[in-house]
Design an enzyme around this catalytic site. Structure first.
Site, PDB file in Angstrom:
ATOM      1  N   ALA A  12     -14.866  -5.531  -1.325  1.00 22.93           N
ATOM      2  CA  ALA A  12     -15.307  -6.611  -2.218  1.00 22.93           C
ATOM      3  C   ALA A  12     -16.490  -6.252  -3.105  1.00 22.93           C
ATOM      4  O   ALA A  12     -17.086  -7.122  -3.732  1.00 22.93           O
ATOM      5  CB  ALA A  12     -15.643  -7.860  -1.395  1.00 22.93           C
ATOM      6  N   ARG A  14     -16.323  -4.462  -5.834  1.00 29.69           N
ATOM      7  CA  ARG A  14     -15.940  -4.421  -7.258  1.00 29.69           C
ATOM      8  C   ARG A  14     -14.485  -4.837  -7.412  1.00 29.69           C
ATOM      9  O   ARG A  14     -13.773  -5.085  -6.438  1.00 29.69           O
ATOM     10  CB  ARG A  14     -16.140  -3.008  -7.813  1.00 29.69           C
ATOM     11  CG  ARG A  14     -15.299  -1.941  -7.131  1.00 29.69           C
ATOM     12  CD  ARG A  14     -15.656  -0.545  -7.607  1.00 29.69           C
ATOM     13  NE  ARG A  14     -16.983  -0.165  -7.186  1.00 29.69           N
ATOM     14  CZ  ARG A  14     -17.294   0.245  -5.949  1.00 29.69           C
ATOM     15  NH1 ARG A  14     -16.343   0.329  -5.032  1.00 29.69           N
ATOM     16  NH2 ARG A  14     -18.508   0.567  -5.631  1.00 29.69           N
ATOM     17  N   ASP A  61     -16.595   0.715   7.538  1.00 34.30           N
ATOM     18  CA  ASP A  61     -15.371   1.469   7.282  1.00 34.30           C
ATOM     19  C   ASP A  61     -14.253   0.723   7.992  1.00 34.30           C
ATOM     20  O   ASP A  61     -14.225   0.668   9.229  1.00 34.30           O
ATOM     21  CB  ASP A  61     -15.525   2.889   7.840  1.00 34.30           C
ATOM     22  CG  ASP A  61     -14.260   3.730   7.712  1.00 34.30           C
ATOM     23  OD1 ASP A  61     -13.229   3.203   7.232  1.00 34.30           O
ATOM     24  OD2 ASP A  61     -14.302   4.919   8.101  1.00 34.30           O
ATOM     25  N   VAL A  62     -13.331   0.138   7.222  1.00 33.84           N
ATOM     26  CA  VAL A  62     -12.290  -0.695   7.836  1.00 33.84           C
ATOM     27  C   VAL A  62     -11.337   0.099   8.722  1.00 33.84           C
ATOM     28  O   VAL A  62     -10.590  -0.482   9.515  1.00 33.84           O
ATOM     29  CB  VAL A  62     -11.477  -1.481   6.775  1.00 33.84           C
ATOM     30  CG1 VAL A  62     -12.368  -2.481   6.053  1.00 33.84           C
ATOM     31  CG2 VAL A  62     -10.759  -0.546   5.805  1.00 33.84           C
ATOM     32  N   SER A 140       1.244  -4.048  -3.433  1.00 34.94           N
ATOM     33  CA  SER A 140       1.262  -3.521  -4.800  1.00 34.94           C
ATOM     34  C   SER A 140       2.702  -3.398  -5.265  1.00 34.94           C
ATOM     35  O   SER A 140       3.616  -3.264  -4.446  1.00 34.94           O
ATOM     36  CB  SER A 140       0.610  -2.131  -4.825  1.00 34.94           C
ATOM     37  OG  SER A 140       0.858  -1.461  -6.047  1.00 34.94           O
ATOM     38  N   TYR A 152       0.510   6.035  -1.038  1.00 35.40           N
ATOM     39  CA  TYR A 152       0.103   4.674  -1.435  1.00 35.40           C
ATOM     40  C   TYR A 152       1.282   3.700  -1.398  1.00 35.40           C
ATOM     41  O   TYR A 152       1.171   2.584  -0.891  1.00 35.40           O
ATOM     42  CB  TYR A 152      -0.496   4.747  -2.843  1.00 35.40           C
ATOM     43  CG  TYR A 152      -1.118   3.468  -3.358  1.00 35.40           C
ATOM     44  CD1 TYR A 152      -2.397   3.088  -2.946  1.00 35.40           C
ATOM     45  CD2 TYR A 152      -0.460   2.684  -4.303  1.00 35.40           C
ATOM     46  CE1 TYR A 152      -2.984   1.931  -3.451  1.00 35.40           C
ATOM     47  CE2 TYR A 152      -1.042   1.533  -4.804  1.00 35.40           C
ATOM     48  CZ  TYR A 152      -2.306   1.161  -4.381  1.00 35.40           C
ATOM     49  OH  TYR A 152      -2.888   0.021  -4.890  1.00 35.40           O
ATOM     50  N   THR A 154       4.015   3.917   0.348  1.00 35.10           N
ATOM     51  CA  THR A 154       4.396   3.712   1.748  1.00 35.10           C
ATOM     52  C   THR A 154       3.453   2.735   2.433  1.00 35.10           C
ATOM     53  O   THR A 154       3.883   1.820   3.148  1.00 35.10           O
ATOM     54  CB  THR A 154       4.404   5.052   2.506  1.00 35.10           C
ATOM     55  OG1 THR A 154       5.330   5.940   1.887  1.00 35.10           O
ATOM     56  CG2 THR A 154       4.788   4.868   3.966  1.00 35.10           C
ATOM     57  N   ALA A 155       2.150   2.912   2.204  1.00 32.82           N
ATOM     58  CA  ALA A 155       1.158   2.011   2.805  1.00 32.82           C
ATOM     59  C   ALA A 155       1.341   0.583   2.297  1.00 32.82           C
ATOM     60  O   ALA A 155       1.293  -0.379   3.071  1.00 32.82           O
ATOM     61  CB  ALA A 155      -0.251   2.509   2.500  1.00 32.82           C
ATOM     62  N   LYS A 156       1.568   0.443   0.997  1.00 31.91           N
ATOM     63  CA  LYS A 156       1.690  -0.894   0.414  1.00 31.91           C
ATOM     64  C   LYS A 156       2.988  -1.579   0.846  1.00 31.91           C
ATOM     65  O   LYS A 156       3.042  -2.806   0.975  1.00 31.91           O
ATOM     66  CB  LYS A 156       1.597  -0.811  -1.107  1.00 31.91           C
ATOM     67  CG  LYS A 156       0.193  -0.455  -1.616  1.00 31.91           C
ATOM     68  CD  LYS A 156      -0.876  -1.388  -1.081  1.00 31.91           C
ATOM     69  CE  LYS A 156      -2.185  -1.289  -1.865  1.00 31.91           C
ATOM     70  NZ  LYS A 156      -3.226  -2.168  -1.284  1.00 31.91           N
TER      71      LYS A 156
END
Length: 251
Positions: A12, A14, A61-62, A140, A152, A154-156
C-alpha cells in the site's frame, strides 16, 4: 455488520495499494498500510490522516509467516480487529521461459501466492470472531496468459483458485472472498515494464490503450472503487467471483 471498521491493504505504499487504502479510509475504515519498507508507507498514511482518516504504517514481508503475524497483531492492537483484507502486494520478475531463473519464479510465487495465503490465514481469525469479513485478492488479466510472464500469470491465476476456495470455506462465517483482475493500469510498475522493453511510457501506454475497448488507460482509483464495493455491506451476496477491471472483457 461488525462494529470493527479496520482494513489491511498490502503493498500500500504506492500505486493501486495506496489508492485502495485511501479509498477505504474515505469509506470509514481505519487502515493498516503494509509494505516491505515501513518508511515508504508514510505518504499513504499522511494522505489518509490529512483527509481526517486513521492509518498505521507497518513494514512486513508478506512472504514471511512471522512478519505477517506480527503485522496483523500490531494492526489489531493499535487500530482494532481487521475485518477487511486486500492482498495487493506484488512484484514483477518478467522473462521469457528459457531465460527465467528459479529465483525469478520463486520470488513472484512467494509474494503473490504465499503472501496472500499467509495474510488470509492470519486475518481470518478476526473475521470469524466478528462473524463478518471481506477478502479481496488482486489477480490480473495476465492470469489469462501473457508472454514473458510465466511466473506472474501463474501466480495471478492461482490467486483466482485461492479466492474461490476461501469463499467456499469462509462463507458460513459471514466472510466473502473475491478477486479483481486489473488490465492496464498506469502505475510505477507499468512504467518499469515500459523501461524494461525499451519503450517510452507514453508509447507503451498508447499501445496498450489501442487494444482497450473504452479507449483509455486504467487508473489506480478504478481498482480502488471496485475494492470499495467488495468491502461494503452491499456486496454480501457476491463471493468467489473474479471481476476483470480492464476497460473491456479481457483487455
Amino acid at each position: 455488520m461488525t462494529e470493527s471498521r479496520v482494513a489491511i491493504v498490502t503493498g500500500a505504499a504506492r500505486g493501486i495499494g495506496a489508492a485502495t487504502a485511501k479509498r477505504l479510509a474515505e469509506d470509514g475504515f481505519a487502515v493498516g498500510v503494509i509494505d516491505l519498507d515501513e518508511k515508504q508507507c508514510a505518504e499513504t498514511v499522511s494522505a489518509i490522516e490529512a483527509g481526517g482518516g486513521k492509518a498505521l504504517a507497518v513494514g512486513a514481508d508478506v512472504a514471511d509467516a512471522e512478519q505477517v503475524q506480527g503485522a496483523v497483531d500490531r494492526v489489531a492492537a493499535e487500530l482494532g480487529s481487521p475485518t477487511v483484507l486486500v492482498n495487493n502486494a506484488g512484484v514483477l520478475r518478467d522473462n521469457m521461459l528459457f531465460k527465467m531463473s528459479e529465483d525469478d519464479w520463486d520470488t513472484v510465487m512467494n509474494v503473490h501466492l504465499r503472501g496472500s495465503f499467509l495474510m488470509a490465514r492470519a486475518v481470518q481469525k478476526h473475521m470469524v470472531e466478528a462473524k463478518w469479513g471481506r477478502i479481496v485478492n488482486l489477480s490480473s488479466t495476465s492470469a489469462l496468459g501473457n508472454r514473458g510472464q510465466a511466473n506472474y500469470s501463474t501466480a495471478k491465476a492461482g490467486l483466482q483458485g485461492l479466492t474461490k476456495t476461501l469463499a467456499i470455506e469462509l462463507g458460513k462465517f459471514g466472510i466473502t472472498a473475491n478477486a479483481i483482475a486489473p488490465g492496464f493500469i498506469a502505475t510505477d510498475m507499468t512504467k518499469a515494464t515500459a523501461e524494461r522493453v525499451g519503450m517510452s511510457f507514453e508509447d507503451f501506454t498508447n499501445a496498450a490503450v489501442s487494444q482497450i475497448p473504452v479507449a483509455r488507460a486504467g487508473k489506480p482509483e478504478d481498482i480502488a472503487n471496485t475494492v470499495s464495493f467488495f468491502a461494503d455491506e452491499r456486496s454480501g451476496f457476491v463471493s468467489g467471483q473474479v471481476i476483470y477491471v480492464a476497460g473491456g472483457p479481457k483487455a
